[in-house]
Design an enzyme around this catalytic site. Structure first.
Site, PDB file in Angstrom:
ATOM      1  N   GLU A 123      12.109   2.748 -26.226  1.00 21.20           N
ATOM      2  CA  GLU A 123      13.269   2.652 -25.657  1.00 21.20           C
ATOM      3  C   GLU A 123      14.191   1.573 -26.246  1.00 21.20           C
ATOM      4  OE1 GLU A 123      13.007   2.945 -21.349  1.00 21.20           O
ATOM      5  OE2 GLU A 123      14.451   1.549 -20.925  1.00 21.20           O
ATOM      6  N   GLU A 127      22.414  -2.384 -21.161  1.00 24.13           N
ATOM      7  CA  GLU A 127      22.709  -2.396 -19.797  1.00 24.13           C
ATOM      8  C   GLU A 127      23.565  -3.383 -19.245  1.00 24.13           C
ATOM      9  OE1 GLU A 127      18.423  -1.096 -18.278  1.00 24.13           O
ATOM     10  OE2 GLU A 127      18.208  -2.895 -19.309  1.00 24.13           O
ATOM     11  N   GLN A 140      22.951  -6.619 -21.546  1.00 26.95           N
ATOM     12  CA  GLN A 140      21.877  -7.028 -22.089  1.00 26.95           C
ATOM     13  C   GLN A 140      21.372  -6.003 -23.029  1.00 26.95           C
ATOM     14  OE1 GLN A 140      19.153  -8.167 -19.340  1.00 26.95           O
ATOM     15  NE2 GLN A 140      18.354  -6.353 -19.085  1.00 26.95           N
ATOM     16  N   GLY A 152       8.857  -6.989 -24.375  1.00 25.34           N
ATOM     17  CA  GLY A 152      10.355  -6.620 -24.284  1.00 25.34           C
ATOM     18  C   GLY A 152      11.063  -7.473 -25.152  1.00 25.34           C
ATOM     19  N   ARG A 300       7.334 -17.781 -23.425  1.00 27.36           N
ATOM     20  CA  ARG A 300       7.102 -16.375 -23.552  1.00 27.36           C
ATOM     21  C   ARG A 300       6.229 -16.158 -24.941  1.00 27.36           C
ATOM     22  NH1 ARG A 300      11.228 -11.892 -22.748  1.00 27.36           N
ATOM     23  NH2 ARG A 300       9.971 -10.031 -22.714  1.00 27.36           N
TER      24      ARG A 300
END
Length: 358
Positions: A123, A127, A140, A152, A300
């Protein structure tokens, strides 16, 4: 005066005029080349290129079938999907966002193959996140490869213009070598394929989607601001559709070699390489309007993903969370929410989509 008779002075000046003429022609040609970089075919009709994804009753087509309006009201959102799958390509549309109070609304323009590869889909997302009246729209970009939902690669930005006043072109370039997201002709992000990414780089055929839906639970101020249906219907307009790529059957085990020439042709296009002027524009945009980047989120990712290029001027902007050091620089929430991505087939029936990571 006879313009075919030159005085001695005119003869001496002729080389100067010739030089000036050449400079003007060269400058004009260079400018024209830049302008034509996005000179793509925009004559496609909706019927030739897209079909309804969900809530067809909230999809309005113009008389010439070249403009599509997607509506969100208290009954449902709406969405469309390209009629074909593409093995790499350039996908673009002129989009005008809803106006008035747009809190809780998400408009998306993206590529995906989730309906064919549910457990290992690819994908590429753009957005757009609505906001309370008077606050800027935010948006984003994101990348998923081979079902890497937990990995992601999102970045978030603030708009430098009001996207509800006029249409602007939003584009996704996707090649085997790189992916570039454009707003008008400004490259805002490039991901260069790195060997260490492996399946995290999207490589399977994808369709192109456009949707509008209610994301009241997370989209604005962490869900504190909901969609206010007093302002319904919320309308987003798509026109000047571009779908350039090699059309394939995604169920083929071995993709047709017929795409080789078309992919080579795609890579040769001007917009697949960012010019020095484009690099300056991208630097300006990212340093002024980006407010989150996964590449600088050390909590992260203890080690930045392999495709990340750490830019010192950007690194200074962010904390270890990937969020801006100066919280007051931009309006809006920086909280992060996770997107549930089980299947969009179910969401077609309910008239919505799962939420994107924020």
């Amino acid at each position: 005066m006879d313009y075919f008779l030159y005085s001695p002075l005119q003869k001496r000046l002729s080389p100067l005029f010739l030089l000036l003429f050449l400079i003007i022609v060269t400058t004009t040609t260079t400018t024209l080349k830049t302008t034509l970089a996005f000179n793509v075919t925009t004559l496609m009709t909706f019927g030739e290129s897209y079909s309804p994804l969900f809530s067809e009753f909230n999809i309005q087509r113009s008389q010439d079938d070249k403009t599509v309006r997607l509506l969100l009201n208290r009954f449902s959102g709406s969405g469309i999907i390209s009629s074909d799958y593409y093995n790499y390509g350039f996908f673009s549309a002129n989009i005008k966002m809803p106006s008035e109070h747009t809190a809780g609304i998400v408009v998306a323009f993206y590529t995906s193959n989730v309906d064919t590869f549910e457990k290992n889909h690819d994908e590429l997302d753009i957005e757009f996140l609505g906001n309370i009246k008077g606050k800027p729209w935010r948006f984003q970009t994101n990348m998923y490869g081979n079902g890497s939902v937990s990995r992601g690669r999102e970045e978030r930005y603030r708009m430098w213009f009001d996207p509800s006043l006029d249409s602007h072109r939003y584009s996704i370039l996707w090649t085997p070598k790189n992916t570039i997201f454009y707003v008008d002709e400004v490259p805002i992000r490039e991901v260069i394929r790195h060997e260490a990414m492996r399946g995290d780089y999207p490589s399977k055929p994808m369709s192109v989607y456009a949707t509008i839906w209610d994301a009241s639970s997370w989209a604005t101020n962490g869900g504190k601001e909901k969609v206010d249906y007093k302002y319904e219907p919320f309308v987003t307009e798509f026109k000047d559709l571009v779908l350039e790529g090699c059309i394939v059957d995604p169920t083929d085990q071995i993709l047709s070699s017929n795409c080789t020439d078309q992919i080579a042709q795609l890579i040769s296009k001007d917009y697949t390489t960012i010019t020095p002027e484009g690099r300056k524009s991208m630097k300006w945009f990212r340093e002024k309007y980006m407010y989150y980047s996964y590449c600088y989120d050390n909590l992260r990712y203890l080690v930045p993903p392999p495709e990340c290029v750490i830019v010192p001027s950007e690194r200074e902007m962010f904390k270890d969370t990937g969020r801006l050091r100066d919280k007051m620089k931009f309006a809006g929430s920086h909280r992060r929410h996770r997107r549930g991505r089980k299947s969009r087939r179910r969401n077609r029936n309910s008239g919505g989509e799962a939420a994107v990571a924020m």
